[in-house]
Scaffold this active site. Structure first.
Site, PDB file in Angstrom:
ATOM      1  N   GLU A 103       0.807  -1.225   0.000  1.00 25.82           N
ATOM      2  CA  GLU A 103       0.000   0.000   0.000  1.00 25.82           C
ATOM      3  C   GLU A 103       0.844   1.281   0.000  1.00 25.82           C
ATOM      4  OE1 GLU A 103      -0.664  -0.259   4.845  1.00 25.82           O
ATOM      5  OE2 GLU A 103      -1.662   1.246   3.648  1.00 25.82           O
ATOM      6  N   THR A 126       2.664  -8.221  -0.801  1.00 26.04           N
ATOM      7  CA  THR A 126       2.696  -8.108   0.660  1.00 26.04           C
ATOM      8  C   THR A 126       2.275  -9.443   1.245  1.00 26.04           C
ATOM      9  OG1 THR A 126       1.609  -7.257   2.648  1.00 26.04           O
ATOM     10  CG2 THR A 126       0.418  -6.936   0.615  1.00 26.04           C
ATOM     11  N   ASP A 128       0.859  -9.651   3.911  1.00 27.85           N
ATOM     12  CA  ASP A 128      -0.381  -9.389   4.646  1.00 27.85           C
ATOM     13  C   ASP A 128      -1.644  -9.600   3.799  1.00 27.85           C
ATOM     14  OD1 ASP A 128       1.303  -8.678   6.661  1.00 27.85           O
ATOM     15  OD2 ASP A 128       0.739  -6.572   6.739  1.00 27.85           O
ATOM     16  N   ARG A 163      -0.081 -27.130  28.001  1.00 31.51           N
ATOM     17  CA  ARG A 163       0.080 -25.678  28.111  1.00 31.51           C
ATOM     18  C   ARG A 163      -0.768 -24.981  27.062  1.00 31.51           C
ATOM     19  NH1 ARG A 163       6.474 -26.147  27.556  1.00 31.51           N
ATOM     20  NH2 ARG A 163       7.047 -26.031  29.755  1.00 31.51           N
ATOM     21  N   ILE A 273      10.454 -14.706  10.073  1.00 30.93           N
ATOM     22  CA  ILE A 273      10.508 -16.049   9.461  1.00 30.93           C
ATOM     23  C   ILE A 273       9.405 -16.164   8.411  1.00 30.93           C
ATOM     24  CG2 ILE A 273      10.060 -18.510   9.975  1.00 30.93           C
ATOM     25  CD1 ILE A 273      11.607 -18.040  12.580  1.00 30.93           C
ATOM     26  N   GLN A 274       8.278 -15.469   8.652  1.00 21.93           N
ATOM     27  CA  GLN A 274       7.154 -15.512   7.702  1.00 21.93           C
ATOM     28  C   GLN A 274       7.489 -14.856   6.364  1.00 21.93           C
ATOM     29  OE1 GLN A 274       3.304 -14.449  10.185  1.00 21.93           O
ATOM     30  NE2 GLN A 274       5.153 -13.723  11.176  1.00 21.93           N
TER      31      GLN A 274
END
Ligand code: F6P
Length: 342
Positions: A103, A126, A128, A163, A273-274
């Site tokens: 963007e 992106t 995202d 957990r 890492i992504q």
């Protein structure tokens, strides 16, 4: 024609694949020449260039990152920015500029093209996936696959120790990575920026998961917010597009869950890492096709446009339309995922 290329904003797997496709088709089919600009808009602003020919793009299809480097430089905020960009493009005899970005980078391309007559074509990237006017951006599929594998791995260790494991993924304004990876990985709670969450409800889901003798996995996007709070940020500093650095919502959640339920809770922050490493086959396919169609747009001098994916077709849309608003998660998509919560 002489075509300038830049990659701006957060890097993302597939950037190199776009450039390889543009250069291969541009040189072979149209006889164009290319010149790379280094580090996003810093390159045209400061006249910092790099060779971009067929030898330069050999072997880069599966490589993450960008051979041109990237930055969040905003030439519209720099002193005399537009004049300097124009001068440097003229100095290097650039006839068209391809901006590969999200963007912010494409917002600049849109302004330079529409308001200042600089001939730009945009390519959407992106992790995202929040760029409007395209079904998908490349980089997103890779990020989702990495996050899904992480969730798969967290399940077995969470269950061995009973957990709560919280996994924080990227997604500043849009929860696409959290939603897709959360569904694919069988998360028990998914929290996204588009929907403020109720910490009491999250704790209720945690308790109900423990009742069936399984440990809960919570996927949270970095931009997710509690009902009565704000985004959790790293520090107050802003980049040149006015974005604050995020991260910390995962730790906040784990602490609250421990306090309220008495169950041990730990956080994994997936972070960069992504964004690193080799793109998935889908992202290589999409990035390559975007590159092929971007050079067609340049060749036809169809400026002020961005290439976009619609279904399986690549189309062209006005840059102004693509950057006018963000593509966020539709409430109905989030609601359909809720059957798996708790
Ligand atoms: O814009 C993509 C993105 O990955 C966001 O999800 C994240 O908030 C941001 O980049 C982080 O960027 P940087 O590594 O530059 O801080």
């Amino acid at each position: 024609m002489r075509v300038g290329v830049l990659t701006g904003g957060g890097d993302c797997p597939g950037l190199n694949a776009v450039m390889r496709a543009m250069v291969r088709k541009g040189v072979k089919q149209y006889g164009h020449e290319f010149i790379g600009f280094r580090d996003g808009w810093r390159g045209p602003l400061e006249g910092d260039t790099s060779k971009l020919d067929i030898p330069a793009v050999r072997g880069i299809l599966p490589r993450g990152g960008t051979i041109l480097g990237s930055s969040r430089t905003n030439p519209l905020k720099a002193e005399d920015g537009v004049r300097r960009v124009k001068e440097n493009l003229a100095k290097h005899e650039v006839d068209a500029l391809v901006a590969i970005g999200g963007e912010d980078t494409l917002g600049v391309a849109s302004t330079l093209s529409d308001d200042y007559g600089i001939p730009c074509v945009g390519v959407p990237k992106t992790i995202d996936n929040d760029l409007n006017a395209t079904d998908y951006t490349f980089g997103f599929d890779t990020a989702v696959n990495i996050a899904t594998e992480a969730i798969d791995r967290l399940h077995t260790t969470a269950e061995s120790h009973m957990r709560v494991l919280v996994i924080e993924v990227m997604g500043r304004h849009a929860g696409w990575i959290a939603l897709h990876a959360g569904l694919a990985g069988g998360a028990n709670v998914i929290l996204i920026p588009e929907r403020r969450f109720d910490i009491d409800q999250v704790c209720a889901w945690v308790e109900s998961r423990f009742k069936v003798r399984y440990a809960p996995i919570i996927v949270v996007a970095e931009g997710a917010m509690p009902k009565d709070g704000d985004m959790v940020t790293k520090d107050g500093t802003l980049d040149s597009f006015g974005h604050v650095r995020l991260s910390g919502i995962g730790d906040w959640l784990a602490k609250e869950i421990e306090k309220r339920t008495g169950k041990e809770a730990r956080t994994t922050v997936l972070g960069h890492i992504q964004r690193g490493g080799t793109p998935t086959a889908f992202d290589r396919w999409l990035a390559t096709r975007f590159g092929l169609h971007a050079i067609d747009a340049v060749h036809e001098r169809d400026f002020g446009k961005m290439v976009a994916l619609r279904g399986t077709n690549i189309v062209r849309v006005p840059l102004a339309e693509a950057t006018a608003k963000l593509k966020t998660v539709d409430p109905s998509l989030y609601e359909e995922a809720q059957v798996f919560f708790g």
